[in-house]
Design a protein around this motif. Structure first.
Motif, PDB file in Angstrom:
ATOM      1  N   UNK A  98       0.841  -1.198   0.000  1.00 31.66           N
ATOM      2  CA  UNK A  98       0.000   0.000   0.000  1.00 31.66           C
ATOM      3  C   UNK A  98       0.873   1.245   0.000  1.00 31.66           C
ATOM      4  N   UNK A  99       0.328   2.343  -0.519  1.00 33.33           N
ATOM      5  CA  UNK A  99       1.087   3.593  -0.550  1.00 33.33           C
ATOM      6  C   UNK A  99       0.544   4.629   0.428  1.00 33.33           C
ATOM      7  N   UNK A 244       3.139  -6.329  -5.967  1.00 34.40           N
ATOM      8  CA  UNK A 244       1.981  -5.739  -6.642  1.00 34.40           C
ATOM      9  C   UNK A 244       1.456  -4.548  -5.854  1.00 34.40           C
ATOM     10  N   UNK A 245       0.856  -3.578  -6.547  1.00 30.61           N
ATOM     11  CA  UNK A 245       0.162  -2.500  -5.841  1.00 30.61           C
ATOM     12  C   UNK A 245      -1.269  -2.931  -5.506  1.00 30.61           C
ATOM     13  N   UNK A 257       3.205  -3.828 -11.899  1.00 29.86           N
ATOM     14  CA  UNK A 257       3.767  -4.586 -10.776  1.00 29.86           C
ATOM     15  C   UNK A 257       5.077  -5.251 -11.191  1.00 29.86           C
ATOM     16  N   UNK A 258       5.780  -5.781 -10.200  1.00 30.87           N
ATOM     17  CA  UNK A 258       7.007  -6.539 -10.435  1.00 30.87           C
ATOM     18  C   UNK A 258       6.683  -8.027 -10.498  1.00 30.87           C
ATOM     19  N   UNK A 332       7.870   3.254  -6.984  1.00 34.40           N
ATOM     20  CA  UNK A 332       7.186   3.648  -5.747  1.00 34.40           C
ATOM     21  C   UNK A 332       7.060   2.484  -4.763  1.00 34.40           C
ATOM     22  N   UNK A 333       7.133   1.256  -5.278  1.00 30.59           N
ATOM     23  CA  UNK A 333       6.883   0.086  -4.432  1.00 30.59           C
ATOM     24  C   UNK A 333       8.154  -0.522  -3.859  1.00 30.59           C
ATOM     25  N   UNK A 334       9.301   0.049  -4.201  1.00 31.46           N
ATOM     26  CA  UNK A 334      10.568  -0.517  -3.717  1.00 31.46           C
ATOM     27  C   UNK A 334      11.432   0.570  -3.088  1.00 31.46           C
TER      28      UNK A 334
END
Length: 405
Positions: A98-99, A244-245, A257-258, A332-334
Motif C-alpha cells: 500500500x502507498x 503488486x500494488x 507490478x514486479x 514507488x513500491x521498492x
C-alpha cells in the motif's frame, strides 16, 4: 469438395483453454474422437503464450465469482502438475503493498476476499515484509501470498499438447475456423469440412465472432487491450518476490507490478493499452480495417460515456509508452532499484476482453454460452491460465456432460 472429417468433439483453438478442455474430455471419454483446429502453426501463439506466467492465488475476486473458485483450485492443480511433470516453477511468492491510508483499506479488502475464498493469505507488517522481500516498501501493512508462483506458460501448454497428441487427440495446425455450414459442421480456412457431435469454441480473440454465427454473443463484443512488460537486464537481482500494488477493484486490470519470472528475470508491467485491431501486436502486422472500425466505434462510446472511467484509463495507459513514466510507477513500491536496468520490452500480448455492448461494462468473470450442439467460451481473461484446468472441468460438467446424460 473435400471429404467431411467426423469426430465426437471439435475444439476450435489450441490455447490453454482449448487444450485443457481436450484433456478433460479425453480423461472422461478416452474412446471418443477429439479434433482440435488451430489457425497458427503451433500452440500458445496468443494469450496462452504471452501472459505473465504468474500462477495467481485467487484473492482478488469476489466470493461468488467463477474466477475466485477456479483461480484458487487452479493454483493448486497447476503447481502439482508442474511438480509431477518436472516443469519449471518459481515458488517466489507475492506481496501486495500500500502507498497510503486509503490503499491500506484495499489491503484489508483483499485479505477478506482471500479468506472467504479459502486462499492462503495474511496481513503482515513492515518488519515481516522486510524478511520476505527486503526491497519492498509499504505503508504500515502488506498482504502476503505464499502460494503465488511463476511458470513458463509456453512450456506448460506445449506439455499438455504433447500429452494429448500422444493419447490420440488430433490436431490440425494452420487451419482455422472459416464459416458455419450447419449446427454440427464447420468449414476451415483450408476449405475442409469438420462434422462433430459437439463444437467447442475456444478461439480467444475471435470467440465472439464464431459465437455469433451460432446465435450467441448477441450482447457482447471482444475489445482487445495490449499488454507489454519491461525487463530488467542488469546482472544484479534486486527483487526476489512478486510485488503488486493495491488494484482498482472496479476494473479488471491489476496495475503495474514486479514479476519475477521462472528464469529469475525481473519485469515490470503490464500495460493495458486499448488496441486498434485484434492482433495489433506490432506495427501494421495482421491489420484489419473492419476490426479497426468496430473497435473505434465501441471505444468512442466508452470514451464519451466514460464507462468504468475509460477516459482516465486510456490516458493513463497511453502515458505508459513513456518509459520513464512507466518505470516511475514501479519504483514507488521498492526502496531502491537502478531504473536504467529496465531497458528491454517484452513480446506484447493481447487481452481478449469481453464488453457488454448494452451496459458498456467490461466483463470481469468467465462467460460461457451454448446449447446441446455448441459451446462458446467468450470471456476467459486473466487469470485464465491459472484457472484453466478447473475451468475446463466446469465447462465439461455444465455444457457438455449434462447434455449427454
Amino acid at each position: 469438395m473435400s471429404n467431411i472429417v467426423e469426430s465426437d468433439y471439435l475444439i476450435i483453438g489450441a490455447g490453454i483453454i482449448g487444450l485443457a478442455i481436450a484433456k478433460e474430455l479425453h480423461l472422461r471419454y478416452p474412446e471418443r474422437r477429439i479434433i482440435v483446429l488451430e489457425k497458427e502453426s503451433k500452440v500458445a501463439e496468443h494469450s496462452s503464450g504471452r501472459n505473465s506466467g504468474v500462477l495467481h492465488a485467487g484473492f482478488y475476486y469476489t466470493a461468488n465469482s467463477l474466477k475466485a473458485k477456479f483461480t484458487r483450485d487452479g493454483n493448486r492443480i497447476l503447481t502439482k502438475y508442474c511438480d509431477d511433470n518436472n516443469l519449471r516453477i518459481n515458488k517466489c511468492h507475492k506481496v501486495v503493498v500500500a502507498s497510503d491510508e486509503k490503499e491500506l483499506e484495499g489491503i484489508y479488502e483483499l485479505e477478506r476476499r482471500g479468506k472467504v475464498n479459502g486462499v492462503n493469505v495474511r496481513i503482515i507488517d513492515e518488519e515481516e515484509l522486510a524478511t520476505i522481500e527486503p526491497n519492498a516498501k509499504t505503508y504500515k501493512k502488506a498482504l502476503y501470498s505464499p502460494d503465488t508462483s511463476t511458470v513458463d506458460p509456453v512450456e506448460i501448454t506445449t506439455h499438455v499438447f504433447n500429452d494429448m497428441q500422444s493419447k490420440g487427440v488430433q490436431f490440425y495446425f494452420k487451419e482455422g475456423y472459416h464459416q458455419k455450414i450447419d449446427d454440427h459442421t464447420v468449414e476451415s480456412t483450408l476449405g475442409n469440412r469438420y462434422h462433430a457431435n459437439k463444437i467447442i469454441n475456444c478461439a480467444g480473440l475471435y470467440a465472439d465472432k464464431i459465437a455469433r454465427d451460432y446465435g450467441y454473443s448477441e450482447d457482447y463484443v471482444i475489445i482487445p487491450f495490449k499488454g507489454i512488460y519491461l525487463k530488467y537486464t542488469k546482472e544484479d537481482k534486486p527483487i526476489k518476490t512478486n510485488i503488486y500494488p493495491v488494484p482498482n477493484l472496479n476494473n479488471p486490470f491489476l496495475g503495474v507490478h514486479y514479476t519475477v519470472t521462472v528464469d529469475n528475470i525481473i519485469k515490470i508491467g503490464p500495460t493495458a493499452i486499448p488496441a486498434f485491431w485484434r492482433e495489433n501486436y506490432k506495427g501494421l502486422s495482421r491489420f484489419s480495417f473492419s476490426e479497426l472500425l468496430t473497435i473505434l466505434r465501441y471505444e468512442t462510446k466508452l470514451f464519451l460515456n466514460n464507462s468504468f472511467n475509460f477516459r482516465s484509463l486510456a490516458y493513463e495507459e497511453l502515458h505508459k509508452y513513456n518509459k520513464k513514466y512507466f518505470v516511475s510507477l514501479a519504483t514507488k513500491m521498492v526502496k531502491q532499484i537502478d531504473v536504467d536496468g529496465f531497458n528491454q520490452w517484452s513480446k506484447p500480448g493481447i487481452r481478449a476482453q469481453l464488453l457488454n455492448i448494452k451496459t458498456l461494462e467490461l466483463l470481469q468473470d468467465f462467460v460461457v454460452e451454448g446449447d446441446t450442439k455448441t459451446v462458446h467460451v467468450l470471456n476467459a481473461v486473466s487469470p485464465a491460465f491459472t484457472s484453466s484446468f478447473p475451468f475446463a472441468k466446469w465447462v465439461v460438467d455444465h455444457y457438455i456432460e449434462k447434455d449427454e446424460v
